[in-house]
Design an enzyme around this catalytic site. Sequence first.
Site, short mmCIF file in Angstrom:
data_model
loop_
_atom_site.label_atom_id
_atom_site.label_comp_id
_atom_site.label_asym_id
_atom_site.label_seq_id
_atom_site.Cartn_x
_atom_site.Cartn_y
_atom_site.Cartn_z
N GLN A 70 105.70 88.79 10.09
CA GLN A 70 104.78 88.50 8.99
C GLN A 70 105.26 87.28 8.22
OE1 GLN A 70 104.29 90.67 5.10
NE2 GLN A 70 102.32 91.27 5.99
N CYS A 100 100.52 90.34 -1.00
CA CYS A 100 101.70 90.64 -1.83
C CYS A 100 101.39 90.36 -3.31
CB CYS A 100 102.89 89.81 -1.38
SG CYS A 100 104.38 90.10 -2.39
N GLY A 200 97.43 102.15 2.26
CA GLY A 200 97.44 102.63 0.89
C GLY A 200 97.38 104.14 0.79
N ARG A 224 105.09 103.01 1.83
CA ARG A 224 106.01 103.86 1.05
C ARG A 224 106.18 105.25 1.66
NH1 ARG A 224 103.46 103.76 -4.69
NH2 ARG A 224 101.56 103.57 -3.44
#
Length: 318
Positions: A70, A100, A200, A224
Site C-alpha cells: 500500500q 488515512c 469497518g 482493529r
Amino acid sequence: MRVKDIELDNPFILAPLAGVTDIPFRTLCKRMGTALTVTEMVSAKGMLYGSEATLNLLKTDPSERPRAAQLFGSDPEIVARGVREVRDMGFDWVDINMGCPAPKIVKNGEGSALMKDVRLAAEIVEAAAKAAPVVTVKFRKGWDDANVNGVEFAKAMEQAGAAAVTVHGRTREQQYSGRADWPFIGRVKAALHIPVIGNGDVFSAEDGTAMLKETGCDGVMIARGAMGNPFIFREAVHLWKTGTPMAPPTLEERAGAAREHLRRLVGMKGERIAVREMRKHLCWYLKGVNHVAALRRDVHEAVTVQQMECILDRILEA
C-alpha cells in the site's frame, strides 16, 4: 474473489495498519487464513528519496502470496514511480491509500484529503494503473457529513483504472468513532462493476459474514478486529465455508500465538526493539484474561524476552 488475474481463496483480508501489520504479524494472520496481506502504508515520496525506513516496510515473507503493497502520495508522477518500483520488487497488487485520516498525512494533501479533490485522485490512479497490472484504492465514505461523496469517488476511481476498491464506512471527520455505515458500502457496491471490499466494525467472524450478506460486497477487510486476534481469520473462513461457528481459541492457543509473534519479532528486529513493539500486541492478546490490569502493567514495564515469556506463563496460570 477475483481481482483481474488474482484469485483469492476467501473474501477476508488483513488491512494494512501502520505500526501493527509488520511481517511477523502478517505471516501469523496468513497462517490463520487471511486471503491477502498488505504492507504497512508506504510513502511514495519516501521511496523516491531512498529512505531506509520506508524501504524496510516493503520487506515481505515468501508465504505472502499474492503480495500487496500500500502506497500513499499526492503527486501522480511520484506515486506512479513508486508503483513501478514495487511492481519490479515482485508485488502482485498495489493499493493506493486515500482514506488515512491522520492529521500528519492529511495536512500534506494525502490520504483522505484526496477525497476533496476527485480530479487529482483520479489522475493518481490513472498514472498508477499504467504502471502496474493490479492497482486498487482504499478510501472513506467522505470527508465529513456535509461532504459524503464516496459513491461518486468510487465511480471516478473505477473509470481511472482501479481494479477494485475498499471503502471504509466512516467519514474522515469520524476517524474511528461511531458506527461504520454498512448500507453505504452497499451503495458503493451497487454503483460499480469492479470488486468492492468493505471495511469497518468487523470484530468477529459473524461480523465478517454479516457484512458480506448485508452489503453484497465481494470482500471484507479486517483491521482493529485482528489486533491481538489473528484467529478471526480462521473463524471467519470456517463460518463462511460451513455456515457454522468455530470454537474460539483456547487460552493456550492465544498464549501460543503471542509467543510465536514475539519470537518472530525478535528474530527480525532484535530483543530491544521487539520487546518494545510487542508491548501493544501483548496487551491486545490479553483482552478478557483474568487479572488483566496487573498483567498489562507488567507488559509495559517488560524490557526482556524472558520477562514477556513469564507474563505469558502467568496467563496460563490465571
